[in-house]
Design a protein around this motif. Structure first.
Motif, PDB file in Angstrom:
ATOM      1  N   ALA A 183      36.833  27.770   4.336  1.00  0.00           N
ATOM      2  CA  ALA A 183      36.030  28.186   3.193  1.00  0.00           C
ATOM      3  C   ALA A 183      35.830  27.030   2.222  1.00  0.00           C
ATOM      4  N   ASP A 184      36.759  26.090   2.191  1.00  0.00           N
ATOM      5  CA  ASP A 184      36.673  24.949   1.287  1.00  0.00           C
ATOM      6  C   ASP A 184      35.853  23.788   1.852  1.00  0.00           C
ATOM      7  N   LEU A 185      35.364  23.922   3.089  1.00  0.00           N
ATOM      8  CA  LEU A 185      34.554  22.855   3.676  1.00  0.00           C
ATOM      9  C   LEU A 185      33.195  22.789   3.002  1.00  0.00           C
ATOM     10  N   HIS A 186      32.578  21.611   3.047  1.00  0.00           N
ATOM     11  CA  HIS A 186      31.221  21.446   2.527  1.00  0.00           C
ATOM     12  C   HIS A 186      30.249  21.781   3.657  1.00  0.00           C
ATOM     13  N   TRP A 187      29.571  22.908   3.540  1.00  0.00           N
ATOM     14  CA  TRP A 187      28.658  23.374   4.576  1.00  0.00           C
ATOM     15  C   TRP A 187      27.285  22.781   4.362  1.00  0.00           C
ATOM     16  N   TRP A 188      26.621  22.442   5.478  1.00  0.00           N
ATOM     17  CA  TRP A 188      25.329  21.787   5.454  1.00  0.00           C
ATOM     18  C   TRP A 188      24.348  22.548   6.319  1.00  0.00           C
ATOM     19  N   LYS A 189      23.116  22.685   5.824  1.00  0.00           N
ATOM     20  CA  LYS A 189      22.047  23.344   6.573  1.00  0.00           C
ATOM     21  C   LYS A 189      20.873  22.372   6.635  1.00  0.00           C
ATOM     22  N   SER A 190      20.206  22.309   7.756  1.00  0.00           N
ATOM     23  CA  SER A 190      19.093  21.390   7.948  1.00  0.00           C
ATOM     24  C   SER A 190      17.999  21.598   6.903  1.00  0.00           C
ATOM     25  N   ASN A 206      17.339  31.955   5.396  1.00  0.00           N
ATOM     26  CA  ASN A 206      18.695  32.470   5.523  1.00  0.00           C
ATOM     27  C   ASN A 206      19.044  32.850   6.949  1.00  0.00           C
ATOM     28  N   GLY A 207      18.282  32.381   7.927  1.00  0.00           N
ATOM     29  CA  GLY A 207      18.551  32.712   9.314  1.00  0.00           C
ATOM     30  C   GLY A 207      18.843  31.468  10.127  1.00  0.00           C
ATOM     31  N   CYS A 208      19.684  30.619   9.623  1.00  0.00           N
ATOM     32  CA  CYS A 208      19.961  29.333  10.256  1.00  0.00           C
ATOM     33  C   CYS A 208      21.462  29.184  10.513  1.00  0.00           C
ATOM     34  N   VAL A 209      21.800  28.130  11.194  1.00  0.00           N
ATOM     35  CA  VAL A 209      23.211  27.791  11.334  1.00  0.00           C
ATOM     36  C   VAL A 209      23.561  26.729  10.312  1.00  0.00           C
ATOM     37  N   GLU A 210      24.808  26.719   9.914  1.00  0.00           N
ATOM     38  CA  GLU A 210      25.329  25.715   8.998  1.00  0.00           C
ATOM     39  C   GLU A 210      26.474  25.002   9.690  1.00  0.00           C
ATOM     40  N   THR A 211      26.621  23.729   9.412  1.00  0.00           N
ATOM     41  CA  THR A 211      27.710  22.954   9.982  1.00  0.00           C
ATOM     42  C   THR A 211      28.545  22.347   8.867  1.00  0.00           C
ATOM     43  N   ALA A 212      29.772  22.048   9.215  1.00  0.00           N
ATOM     44  CA  ALA A 212      30.678  21.357   8.288  1.00  0.00           C
ATOM     45  C   ALA A 212      31.595  20.474   9.117  1.00  0.00           C
ATOM     46  N   ARG A 213      31.872  19.299   8.606  1.00  0.00           N
ATOM     47  CA  ARG A 213      32.774  18.388   9.315  1.00  0.00           C
ATOM     48  C   ARG A 213      34.156  18.505   8.694  1.00  0.00           C
ATOM     49  N   HIS A 214      35.133  18.673   9.552  1.00  0.00           N
ATOM     50  CA  HIS A 214      36.528  18.779   9.138  1.00  0.00           C
ATOM     51  C   HIS A 214      37.123  17.378   9.013  1.00  0.00           C
ATOM     52  N   GLN A 215      38.222  17.253   8.306  1.00  0.00           N
ATOM     53  CA  GLN A 215      38.890  15.951   8.111  1.00  0.00           C
ATOM     54  C   GLN A 215      39.202  15.228   9.401  1.00  0.00           C
ATOM     55  N   ASP A 216      39.522  15.965  10.451  1.00  0.00           N
ATOM     56  CA  ASP A 216      39.906  15.332  11.718  1.00  0.00           C
ATOM     57  C   ASP A 216      38.701  14.968  12.591  1.00  0.00           C
ATOM     58  N   GLY A 217      37.475  15.153  12.076  1.00  0.00           N
ATOM     59  CA  GLY A 217      36.274  14.808  12.814  1.00  0.00           C
ATOM     60  C   GLY A 217      35.668  15.961  13.581  1.00  0.00           C
ATOM     61  N   SER A 218      36.370  17.077  13.674  1.00  0.00           N
ATOM     62  CA  SER A 218      35.825  18.237  14.358  1.00  0.00           C
ATOM     63  C   SER A 218      34.737  18.878  13.498  1.00  0.00           C
ATOM     64  N   VAL A 219      33.961  19.760  14.115  1.00  0.00           N
ATOM     65  CA  VAL A 219      32.817  20.374  13.440  1.00  0.00           C
ATOM     66  C   VAL A 219      32.941  21.886  13.494  1.00  0.00           C
ATOM     67  N   ALA A 220      32.621  22.525  12.387  1.00  0.00           N
ATOM     68  CA  ALA A 220      32.584  23.981  12.309  1.00  0.00           C
ATOM     69  C   ALA A 220      31.128  24.413  12.243  1.00  0.00           C
ATOM     70  N   LEU A 221      30.813  25.544  12.844  1.00  0.00           N
ATOM     71  CA  LEU A 221      29.449  26.061  12.911  1.00  0.00           C
ATOM     72  C   LEU A 221      29.488  27.533  12.539  1.00  0.00           C
ATOM     73  N   ARG A 222      28.568  27.966  11.662  1.00  0.00           N
ATOM     74  CA  ARG A 222      28.527  29.372  11.271  1.00  0.00           C
ATOM     75  C   ARG A 222      27.086  29.828  11.043  1.00  0.00           C
ATOM     76  N   ASP A 223      26.892  31.123  11.011  1.00  0.00           N
ATOM     77  CA  ASP A 223      25.599  31.751  10.759  1.00  0.00           C
ATOM     78  C   ASP A 223      25.401  31.837   9.249  1.00  0.00           C
ATOM     79  N   SER A 224      24.280  31.307   8.746  1.00  0.00           N
ATOM     80  CA  SER A 224      24.052  31.324   7.294  1.00  0.00           C
ATOM     81  C   SER A 224      23.839  32.738   6.756  1.00  0.00           C
TER      82      SER A 224
END
Length: 72
Positions: free
Chosen positions: A13-20, A27-45
């Motif tokens: 929840a504290d990650l900085h989420w980004w949308k293209s 509001n029907g897009c995916v959002e991504t966030a990069r974690h400290q370890d370089g991994s990526v999180a993906l969620r439905d906006s």
């Protein structure tokens, strides 16, 4: 990266989420966030509180390479 199932962990929840910018603030897009370890999180906006997919750096890079080659 922590894997989340039904609800977000505090860390996600504290990650900085980004949308293209191509989403035009829709509001029907995916959002991504990069974690400290370089991994990526993906969620439905539309449902940011729902499940989040987690990808290790190598998985995400392979996905992007496929998209760039037209395999996605």
């Amino acid at each position: 990266m922590p894997r989340a199932g039904g609800s977000l962990t505090r860390e996600m929840a504290d990650l900085h989420w980004w949308k293209s910018s191509h989403s035009n603030n829709a509001n029907g897009c995916v959002e991504t966030a990069r974690h400290q370890d370089g991994s990526v999180a993906l969620r439905d906006s539309r449902n940011p509180e729902k499940a989040v997919l987690g990808f290790q750096c190598m998985e995400w890079c392979a996905f992007l390479a496929g998209v760039r080659k037209g395999l996605g």
